[in-house]
Design a protein around this motif. Structure first.
Motif, mmCIF file in Angstrom:
data_model
loop_
_atom_site.group_PDB
_atom_site.id
_atom_site.type_symbol
_atom_site.label_atom_id
_atom_site.label_comp_id
_atom_site.label_asym_id
_atom_site.label_seq_id
_atom_site.Cartn_x
_atom_site.Cartn_y
_atom_site.Cartn_z
ATOM 1 N N MET A 1 0.844 -1.171 0.000
ATOM 2 C CA MET A 1 0.000 0.000 0.000
ATOM 3 C C MET A 1 0.890 1.234 0.000
ATOM 4 N N ARG A 2 0.384 2.282 -0.547
ATOM 5 C CA ARG A 2 1.128 3.548 -0.589
ATOM 6 C C ARG A 2 0.910 4.332 0.699
ATOM 7 N N ILE A 3 1.682 5.378 0.856
ATOM 8 C CA ILE A 3 1.692 6.143 2.101
ATOM 9 C C ILE A 3 0.325 6.727 2.445
ATOM 10 N N GLY A 4 -0.419 7.194 1.439
ATOM 11 C CA GLY A 4 -1.740 7.763 1.700
ATOM 12 C C GLY A 4 -2.705 6.733 2.256
ATOM 13 N N GLU A 5 -2.676 5.534 1.712
ATOM 14 C CA GLU A 5 -3.552 4.474 2.204
ATOM 15 C C GLU A 5 -3.157 4.053 3.609
ATOM 16 N N LEU A 6 -1.849 3.940 3.853
ATOM 17 C CA LEU A 6 -1.391 3.598 5.193
ATOM 18 C C LEU A 6 -1.847 4.655 6.195
ATOM 19 N N ALA A 7 -1.684 5.911 5.846
ATOM 20 C CA ALA A 7 -2.095 7.001 6.735
ATOM 21 C C ALA A 7 -3.590 6.910 7.038
ATOM 22 N N GLU A 8 -4.383 6.685 6.015
ATOM 23 C CA GLU A 8 -5.830 6.597 6.197
ATOM 24 C C GLU A 8 -6.199 5.408 7.075
ATOM 25 N N ARG A 9 -5.631 4.259 6.804
ATOM 26 C CA ARG A 9 -5.966 3.054 7.561
ATOM 27 C C ARG A 9 -5.476 3.121 9.008
ATOM 28 N N ALA A 10 -4.380 3.846 9.233
ATOM 29 C CA ALA A 10 -3.820 3.956 10.589
ATOM 30 C C ALA A 10 -4.397 5.147 11.356
ATOM 31 N N GLY A 11 -5.150 5.991 10.670
ATOM 32 C CA GLY A 11 -5.734 7.157 11.331
ATOM 33 C C GLY A 11 -4.727 8.234 11.647
ATOM 34 N N THR A 12 -3.788 8.438 10.735
ATOM 35 C CA THR A 12 -2.764 9.455 10.947
ATOM 36 C C THR A 12 -2.520 10.203 9.644
ATOM 37 N N SER A 13 -1.489 10.999 9.614
ATOM 38 C CA SER A 13 -1.169 11.783 8.415
ATOM 39 C C SER A 13 0.076 11.217 7.726
ATOM 40 N N THR A 14 0.217 11.544 6.467
ATOM 41 C CA THR A 14 1.422 11.133 5.745
ATOM 42 C C THR A 14 2.643 11.814 6.356
ATOM 43 N N ARG A 15 2.450 13.002 6.844
ATOM 44 C CA ARG A 15 3.556 13.726 7.486
ATOM 45 C C ARG A 15 4.062 12.965 8.714
ATOM 46 N N ALA A 16 3.124 12.450 9.511
ATOM 47 C CA ALA A 16 3.510 11.672 10.690
ATOM 48 C C ALA A 16 4.257 10.409 10.277
ATOM 49 N N LEU A 17 3.795 9.762 9.217
ATOM 50 C CA LEU A 17 4.474 8.546 8.746
ATOM 51 C C LEU A 17 5.892 8.848 8.302
ATOM 52 N N ARG A 18 6.074 9.952 7.596
ATOM 53 C CA ARG A 18 7.427 10.323 7.194
ATOM 54 C C ARG A 18 8.308 10.607 8.426
ATOM 55 N N TYR A 19 7.703 11.213 9.436
ATOM 56 C CA TYR A 19 8.406 11.502 10.685
ATOM 57 C C TYR A 19 8.823 10.195 11.365
ATOM 58 N N TYR A 20 7.925 9.214 11.423
ATOM 59 C CA TYR A 20 8.267 7.917 12.008
ATOM 60 C C TYR A 20 9.381 7.252 11.208
ATOM 61 N N GLU A 21 9.307 7.397 9.909
ATOM 62 C CA GLU A 21 10.344 6.827 9.051
ATOM 63 C C GLU A 21 11.687 7.523 9.294
ATOM 64 N N GLN A 22 11.656 8.834 9.405
ATOM 65 C CA GLN A 22 12.869 9.612 9.659
ATOM 66 C C GLN A 22 13.535 9.178 10.965
ATOM 67 N N HIS A 23 12.736 8.771 11.943
ATOM 68 C CA HIS A 23 13.266 8.342 13.239
ATOM 69 C C HIS A 23 13.516 6.832 13.307
ATOM 70 N N GLY A 24 13.385 6.155 12.184
ATOM 71 C CA GLY A 24 13.731 4.746 12.110
ATOM 72 C C GLY A 24 12.719 3.790 12.705
ATOM 73 N N LEU A 25 11.504 4.256 12.937
ATOM 74 C CA LEU A 25 10.490 3.386 13.520
ATOM 75 C C LEU A 25 9.781 2.540 12.463
ATOM 76 N N ILE A 26 9.638 3.077 11.282
ATOM 77 C CA ILE A 26 9.113 2.303 10.164
ATOM 78 C C ILE A 26 10.056 2.504 8.988
ATOM 79 N N ALA A 27 10.003 1.591 8.049
ATOM 80 C CA ALA A 27 10.870 1.689 6.871
ATOM 81 C C ALA A 27 10.053 1.355 5.631
ATOM 82 N N ALA A 28 9.997 2.286 4.718
ATOM 83 C CA ALA A 28 9.265 2.060 3.474
ATOM 84 C C ALA A 28 10.170 1.378 2.463
ATOM 85 N N ARG A 29 9.557 0.523 1.685
ATOM 86 C CA ARG A 29 10.247 0.021 0.512
ATOM 87 C C ARG A 29 9.929 0.996 -0.612
ATOM 88 N N ARG A 30 10.818 1.141 -1.535
ATOM 89 C CA ARG A 30 10.597 2.075 -2.650
ATOM 90 C C ARG A 30 10.308 1.312 -3.923
#
Length: 121
Positions: A1-30
């Motif tokens: 799933m893409r970042i927008g779908e993840l954000a929607e399903r998790a009840g958060t924003s894409t910005r928050a997901l990028r922040y979690y990724e920046q801090h090493g809590l989640i890792a996206a595949r490209r």
């Protein structure tokens, strides 16, 4: 799933997901075109992070829970690091409750004195 779908399903924003990724809590595949790609395990991690943040944990406190889930555990709270964080949080809460009870006692005494002084003798 893409970042927008993840954000929607998790009840958060894409910005928050990028922040979690920046801090090493989640890792996206490209994907080949550079889009972030996530799966159900990422959704589970984000939901764990969000639930902990909602009850007052800070972002760094969520790390042991995320790592515990990544290790295949059923719950993020099953690992020694998570248990340590839970213990610290409980001690912090107990301290806050004790301080609030002390303040409540002072306010209760002040109120009792103030109302006693207002009553006619």
């Amino acid at each position: 799933m893409r970042i927008g779908e993840l954000a929607e399903r998790a009840g958060t924003s894409t910005r928050a997901l990028r922040y979690y990724e920046q801090h090493g809590l989640i890792a996206a595949r490209r994907t080949a075109n550079g889009y972030r790609e996530y799966d159900e395990s990422d959704l589970r991690l984000v939901r764990e992070i969000r639930s902990l943040l909602e009850i007052g944990f800070n972002l760094e406190d969520t790390r042991p829970f995320v790592e515990c889930l990544r290790s295949g555990r059923a719950s993020g709270a099953e690992c020694p690091g998570s248990i340590e964080v839970l213990g610290r949080k409980l001690a912090d809460l107990d301290g806050c409750i004790a301080r609030l009870l002390a303040v409540r006692g002072v306010v209760e005494r002040e109120l009792a004195q103030a109302t006693a002084e207002e009553e006619p003798a």
